[in-house]
Design an enzyme around this catalytic site. Structure first.
Site, PDB file in Angstrom:
ATOM      1  N   ASP A   1       0.845  -1.195   0.000  1.00 12.85           N
ATOM      2  CA  ASP A   1       0.000   0.000   0.000  1.00 12.85           C
ATOM      3  C   ASP A   1       0.878   1.242   0.000  1.00 12.85           C
ATOM      4  O   ASP A   1       1.807   1.347   0.823  1.00 12.85           O
ATOM      5  CB  ASP A   1      -0.878   0.037   1.260  1.00 12.85           C
ATOM      6  CG  ASP A   1      -2.046  -0.928   1.186  1.00 12.85           C
ATOM      7  OD1 ASP A   1      -2.185  -1.626   0.169  1.00 12.85           O
ATOM      8  OD2 ASP A   1      -2.835  -0.970   2.154  1.00 12.85           O
TER       9      ASP A   1
ATOM     10  N   GLY B   1      -0.185  -3.718   4.022  1.00 12.61           N
ATOM     11  CA  GLY B   1      -0.872  -2.433   4.042  1.00 12.61           C
ATOM     12  C   GLY B   1      -0.183  -1.444   4.943  1.00 12.61           C
ATOM     13  O   GLY B   1       0.788  -0.786   4.582  1.00 12.61           O
ATOM     14  N   SER B   2      -0.671  -1.352   6.184  1.00 15.89           N
ATOM     15  CA  SER B   2      -0.153  -0.363   7.129  1.00 15.89           C
ATOM     16  C   SER B   2       1.213  -0.748   7.673  1.00 15.89           C
ATOM     17  O   SER B   2       1.924   0.085   8.229  1.00 15.89           O
ATOM     18  CB  SER B   2      -1.143  -0.215   8.292  1.00 15.89           C
ATOM     19  OG  SER B   2      -2.472  -0.143   7.808  1.00 15.89           O
TER      20      SER B   2
ATOM     21  N   LYS C   1      -8.256   0.447  -5.090  1.00 15.11           N
ATOM     22  CA  LYS C   1      -9.421  -0.182  -4.468  1.00 15.11           C
ATOM     23  C   LYS C   1     -10.724   0.503  -4.879  1.00 15.11           C
ATOM     24  O   LYS C   1     -10.760   1.729  -5.047  1.00 15.11           O
ATOM     25  CB  LYS C   1      -9.298  -0.115  -2.939  1.00 15.11           C
ATOM     26  CG  LYS C   1      -8.152  -0.940  -2.369  1.00 15.11           C
ATOM     27  CD  LYS C   1      -8.135  -0.840  -0.847  1.00 15.11           C
ATOM     28  CE  LYS C   1      -6.935  -1.546  -0.237  1.00 15.11           C
ATOM     29  NZ  LYS C   1      -6.960  -2.996  -0.410  1.00 15.11           N
TER      30      LYS C   1
ATOM     31  N   ARG D   1      -5.909 -20.938   6.937  1.00 16.53           N
ATOM     32  CA  ARG D   1      -6.099 -22.309   7.434  1.00 16.53           C
ATOM     33  C   ARG D   1      -7.510 -22.824   7.111  1.00 16.53           C
ATOM     34  O   ARG D   1      -7.682 -23.985   6.731  1.00 16.53           O
ATOM     35  CB  ARG D   1      -5.849 -22.368   8.944  1.00 16.53           C
ATOM     36  CG  ARG D   1      -4.367 -22.345   9.325  1.00 16.53           C
ATOM     37  CD  ARG D   1      -4.197 -22.727  10.786  1.00 16.53           C
ATOM     38  NE  ARG D   1      -2.815 -22.682  11.211  1.00 16.53           N
ATOM     39  CZ  ARG D   1      -1.928 -23.666  11.045  1.00 16.53           C
ATOM     40  NH1 ARG D   1      -2.290 -24.776  10.408  1.00 16.53           N
ATOM     41  NH2 ARG D   1      -0.691 -23.542  11.488  1.00 16.53           N
TER      42      ARG D   1
ATOM     43  N   GLY E   1      -2.851  -7.587   8.365  1.00 13.83           N
ATOM     44  CA  GLY E   1      -2.079  -7.790   9.588  1.00 13.83           C
ATOM     45  C   GLY E   1      -0.625  -8.165   9.404  1.00 13.83           C
ATOM     46  O   GLY E   1       0.075  -8.427  10.380  1.00 13.83           O
TER      47      GLY E   1
ATOM     48  N   GLY F   1      -5.361  -3.026   8.950  1.00 11.16           N
ATOM     49  CA  GLY F   1      -5.053  -1.882   9.790  1.00 11.16           C
ATOM     50  C   GLY F   1      -4.767  -2.210  11.237  1.00 11.16           C
ATOM     51  O   GLY F   1      -4.631  -1.316  12.063  1.00 11.16           O
TER      52      GLY F   1
END
Length: 291
Positions: free
Chosen positions: A23, A234-235, A80, A164, A213, A152
Site C-alpha cells: 500500500d 498495508g499499514s 481499491k 487455514r 495484519g 489496519g
C-alpha cells in the site's frame, strides 16, 4: 469479458506470484516500494490503519493521485473500489489501472451484490475468508483472491485463520467422491465446475495471496508457509519506524520464506514495527464485509 480475456487476466495475476504488493499513498512511497522489490503497489489515499482510526465512509481514491503513482513507477499499480460500486470500477478502468481490488477495507456500496467483474477487461482482486467466499468471487470474475485478515491492525491472527480455513475446506473437497461434488457446489453456492477444479487440483483456480495484519518479515514468511502465493502489506510498512528497511526485508522474507537463517538475518535492526491492535480489543469491522 471473453473467456480468452479472463484466462489472460488470471495469467497476469499469476505473474505476481511470489511477490509483495505494498500500500502506498504518494509517488515517493511508490518509489520506495519499487526500489525494495515490490511486485506491485496499491494506490490509496488512506492506508487501513488510518481508515480504521478516522471512521466514517471510505471511498475510492482520487484518480489524480492514482495517476501520479502510475507515472512514478514501472511496476503494476492497483487501486481499491467499494464492494458493489461498479462505477468506481469503470473510472479506474478508464485511467488504465493494472488491477482493481474490490475491497472490504472501503465502506461497501452494496450490502448484497458484488461488482460483476466479467463486465470489465481489467483483472480484479477480491478478499475471502473461506473457500465459499473465494469461489463465489471467482464465479463473478475475480482473477486473484487474498485473505481478508483484519486490515489496519498489524495482527496476523485473522489472516492465519482465513488461510487455514481455506486449506481445510480445500482438503475436504478433495476427499469427496465425484458424485458428492454437486451437493458441495450447492452448499457453497457456486458453479460445480469450480468445485470440480478444486477437487482435481487441490487449490483455487486463481492465485491466492495473504493480506491483513502482515507487519514483520516473520509474518510474511508465516503466511507463505501456510500456502499463500504472495503477500499484501498495508499499514505494516509505512506505519513502521524504518519503512525502507522493512519493505526490503519483507520482500526478502517472501522469497526466502523457508530459510530461517536468512529470516533471522533480515529481521534484525528493522526499527519499531507498527503499533498493533489485538483483535480482542476491537470490533471486527472489515473482514465480515462482502460474503
Amino acid at each position: 469479458m471473453t473467456e480468452n480475456r479472463y484466462e489472460l487476466n488470471k495469467n497476469l495475476a499469476q505473474m505476481l506470484k511470489g511477490g509483495v504488493i505494498m500500500d502506498v499513498q504518494n509517488p515517493e512511497q511508490a518509489r520506495i516500494a519499487e526500489a525494495a522489490g515490490a511486485a506491485a503497489v496499491m494506490a490509496l489515499e488512506r492506508i487501513p490503519a488510518d481508515i480504521r482510526a478516522a471512521g466514517g465512509v471510505s471511498r475510492m481514491s482520487d484518480p489524480k493521485m492514482i495517476k501520479e503513482i502510475q507515472e512514478a513507477v514501472s511496476i503494476p499499480v492497483m487501486a481499491k473500489v467499494r464492494i458493489g460500486h461498479f462505477v468506481e470500477a469503470q473510472i479506474l478502468e478508464a485511467i488504465e489501472i493494472d488491477y482493481i481490488d474490490e475491497s472490504e477495507v472501503l465502506s461497501p456500496a452494496d450490502d448484497r451484490f458484488h461488482v460483476d467483474k466479467k463486465e470489465f477487461q481489467v483483472p480484479f482482486v477480491c478478499g475471502a475468508k473461506d473457500l465459499g467466499e473465494a469461489l463465489r468471487r471467482i464465479a463473478e470474475g475475480a482473477s486473484m483472491i487474498r485473505t481478508k485478515g483484519e486490515p489496519g491492525t498489524g495482527d496476523i491472527v485473522q489472516a492465519v485463520r482465513h488461510m487455514r480455513m481455506m486449506n481445510q475446506e480445500i482438503r475436504r473437497i478433495q476427499n469427496l467422491r465425484e458424485d458428492e461434488l454437486y451437493v458441495a457446489a450447492k452448499d457453497l453456492q457456486v458453479p460445480v465446475e469450480l468445485v470440480q477444479y478444486v477437487h482435481e487440483h487441490g487449490k483455487l483456480p486463481v492465485v491466492n495471496f495473504a493480506a491483513g495484519g502482515v507487519a514483520t518479515p516473520a509474518d510474511a514468511a508465516l503466511m507463505m508457509q501456510l500456502g499463500a502465493e504472495g503477500v499484501f502489506v498495508g499499514s505494516g510498512i509505512f506505519k513502521s519506524g524504518d519503512p525502507v528497511k522493512r519493505a526490503s526485508a519483507i520482500v526478502k522474507a517472501v522469497t526466502n520464506f523457508r530459510n530461517p537463517q536468512i529470516l533471522a538475518q533480515i529481521s534484525e535492526d528493522l526499527g519499531e514495527a507498527m503499533v498493533g491492535i489485538n483483535e480482542n480489543e476491537i470490533q471486527i469491522l472489515m473482514a465480515e464485509r462482502g460474503k
